[in-house]
Design an enzyme around this catalytic site. Structure first.
Site, PDB file in Angstrom:
ATOM      1  N   GLY A  53       0.780  -1.233   0.000  1.00  0.00           N
ATOM      2  CA  GLY A  53       0.000   0.000   0.000  1.00  0.00           C
ATOM      3  C   GLY A  53       0.809   1.279   0.000  1.00  0.00           C
ATOM      4  N   GLU A  54       2.151   1.196   0.151  1.00  0.00           N
ATOM      5  CA  GLU A  54       2.963   2.409   0.131  1.00  0.00           C
ATOM      6  C   GLU A  54       2.896   3.090  -1.234  1.00  0.00           C
ATOM      7  OE1 GLU A  54       6.948   1.575   1.247  1.00  0.00           O
ATOM      8  OE2 GLU A  54       6.435   0.892   3.274  1.00  0.00           O
ATOM      9  N   ARG A 111     -13.547  20.295   7.497  1.00  0.00           N
ATOM     10  CA  ARG A 111     -14.572  20.436   8.530  1.00  0.00           C
ATOM     11  C   ARG A 111     -14.000  20.311   9.936  1.00  0.00           C
ATOM     12  NH1 ARG A 111     -18.814  16.367   5.763  1.00  0.00           N
ATOM     13  NH2 ARG A 111     -16.831  15.468   5.121  1.00  0.00           N
ATOM     14  N   HIS A 145     -14.241  25.127   3.174  1.00  0.00           N
ATOM     15  CA  HIS A 145     -15.393  24.983   4.065  1.00  0.00           C
ATOM     16  C   HIS A 145     -15.419  26.099   5.106  1.00  0.00           C
ATOM     17  CE1 HIS A 145     -18.651  22.930   6.097  1.00  0.00           C
ATOM     18  NE2 HIS A 145     -17.991  22.991   7.237  1.00  0.00           N
ATOM     19  N   LYS A 207     -31.003  25.029  11.712  1.00  0.00           N
ATOM     20  CA  LYS A 207     -31.041  23.605  12.030  1.00  0.00           C
ATOM     21  C   LYS A 207     -30.084  23.283  13.160  1.00  0.00           C
ATOM     22  CE  LYS A 207     -27.443  21.912   8.873  1.00  0.00           C
ATOM     23  NZ  LYS A 207     -26.517  21.413   9.866  1.00  0.00           N
ATOM     24  N   THR A 240     -23.302  13.400   2.800  1.00  0.00           N
ATOM     25  CA  THR A 240     -24.319  12.344   2.835  1.00  0.00           C
ATOM     26  C   THR A 240     -25.673  12.844   2.352  1.00  0.00           C
ATOM     27  OG1 THR A 240     -24.911  12.860   5.122  1.00  0.00           O
ATOM     28  CG2 THR A 240     -23.159  11.235   4.777  1.00  0.00           C
TER      29      THR A 240
END
Length: 348
Positions: A53-54, A111, A145, A207, A240
Site C-alpha cells: 500500500g505504500e 470540517r 469549508h 437547524k 451524505t
C-alpha cells in the site's frame, strides 16, 4: 474570463517550456481539462502502490528550474490522496523544481477546522503543516469549508470561488420566481453572495445537527418566505445529503413549488445518491472539484467544470498577475447579465 483566448495563446509561447502540470490519482480528468484549457501537456508521472500500500512516485520528465503545479483533490480515499500529494511534492522538490504549487480543488479535513469538543484535534491545521513541510510553495484551492483555513498556512494561498459559475447556470435557467435558501445559518454569507448575483431574496434554514457526520440533522425553522417560489438550496459541499434533503423537504412544506440545489464539492458519500433520488430536488448543480464515479452519475446531477477557472488562476500565478482581478470581471459580467434579464422581463 478576464483574459481573452488571444492573450492566453500569446502567453503560452513564452510559458510552455517553463510551466509543468502534474496530477495524482484523485482527479486526473480535471487535470487534463486544465491542461487543455491552457494548451499545455499534462506532465508524465507514475503514481502507484507497492503491494503493502505504500505510495511510489516517479516523475517522468525534467522539472529542474520549472514552475510546477500539482493538481490533487484530497477527496475520498482522503488519506491515500493526501499521501500522494505529499510524496509527489517531495519527488518534485528533490528533482530541483523551482516552485511547487499545490492545486487542491477540494481540501479534505476542512470540517475539522476548530476544536468542536474537548480533546479533539484541529486536523485542517495539521494537514496544512504537512503540505507546507513537504515542500509546497503555494496553494490554490476553491471554496474552503471555513475561511480561517487560509490562516493555517504560512505560505501564500489563493482561494478561488465557483459561485459565479453556479450563479450563471441559474441565471440562464431564467426561473420565474427564485429564492436562494441557505441550508444553515453558518452558510448564510455564501448564500447571500449567491442571492446577490441572482438579484433575488434570501431565506435561511436554522437547524441543529444531531450526532456526527452520519447524516442526522433536524431542520428547526425557516427564516424568510419561499411560498410559490422556486427554492435554490446553496451549500459548499454535499456529503451524505442529509442536510440538503431535509432542507428540500422543509421548503416544500413552506409552500415552494420547486426545489433546486447547488454545491461546489459533490462528495456524495454513503446514502447520498439514494436520498437525492428520493427527494423533491429537481436538479443538483455541482462542479468537478471531486470526481463523480459512474455508479453515482444520475440525471438529477449536473456537473460544471472548474477547469477554465483553475487554468486562468495558474496562468496568473505563473505570470505574477492578480488572481483577484478574475472575480472583478466575473462580478461585472454577472451584473451585466442580470441587467439584460431584467430588461427582457424574463426573470425576477
Amino acid at each position: 474570463m478576464y483574459f481573452t483566448q488571444f492573450h492566453i495563446e500569446r502567453c503560452l509561447i513564452a510559458m510552455h517550456d517553463k510551466i509543468k502540470i502534474f496530477s495524482g490519482n484523485s482527479n486526473p480528468d480535471l487535470a487534463q481539462r486544465i491542461c487543455d484549457s491552457l494548451g499545455v501537456p499534462l506532465g508524465t508521472a507514475r503514481v502507484r502502490r507497492f503491494s503493502d500500500g505504500e505510495v511510489l512516485v516517479e516523475i517522468g520528465e525534467n522539472v529542474r528550474g520549472r514552475d510546477v503545479y500539482v493538481v490533487q483533490s484530497t477527496c475520498a480515499p482522503t488519506n491515500d490522496n493526501l499521501m500522494e500529494l505529499l510524496v509527489i511534492t517531495d519527488a518534485l522538490k528533490r528533482a530541483s523544481a523551482a516552485t511547487i504549487t499545490a492545486v487542491i480543488p477540494y481540501y479534505g479535513y476542512a470540517r475539522q477546522d476548530r476544536k468542536a469538543a474537548p480533546r479533539t484535534p484541529i486536523t485542517a491545521k495539521l494537514v496544512a503543516d504537512l503540505i507546507t513541510t513537504a515542500g509546497v510553495n503555494r496553494v490554490v484551492t476553491i471554496d474552503l469549508h471555513a475561511g480561517q483555513i487560509q490562516g493555517f498556512f504560512n505560505i501564500p494561498l489563493d482561494e478561488l470561488t465557483a459561485v459565479y459559475l453556479l450563479a450563471q447556470h441559474f441565471r440562464q435557467k431564467a426561473l420565474p420566481n427564485p429564492v436562494v435558501v441557505s441550508t444553515d445559518i453558518g452558510n448564510a454569507k455564501r448564500a447571500r453572495n449567491f442571492a446577490e448575483l441572482l438579484g433575488v431574496p434570501l431565506a435561511i434554514i436554522e437547524k441543529r445537527r444531531l450526532g456526527g457526520n452520519d447524516g442526522h440533522s433536524q431542520a428547526l425553522n425557516l427564516i424568510g418566505s419561499v411560498r410559490d417560489a422556486q427554492a435554490i438550496l446553496v451549500d459548499d459541499e454535499v456529503d451524505t445529503a442529509g442536510t440538503m434533503v431535509q432542507a428540500a423537504a422543509q421548503v416544500m412544506e413552506q409552500g415552494a413549488n420547486a426545489v433546486y440545489a447547488c454545491c461546489v464539492h459533490p462528495i456524495l458519500s454513503g446514502p447520498a445518491l439514494e436520498r437525492l433520488q428520493a427527494s423533491p430536488i429537481r436538479e443538483l448543480v455541482c462542479t468537478d472539484s471531486v470526481p463523480i464515479p459512474p455508479e453515482k452519475a444520475d440525471p438529477k446531477i449536473s456537473v460544471l467544470s472548474i477547469a477554465p477557472l483553475l487554468g486562468e488562476a495558474i496562468l496568473r500565478v505563473h505570470r505574477g498577475g492578480s488572481v483577484g482581478e478574475m472575480f472583478d470581471h466575473e462580478r461585472q459580467q454577472a451584473q451585466l447579465e442580470l441587467a439584460v434579464l431584467r430588461g427582457a422581463g424574463t426573470v425576477f
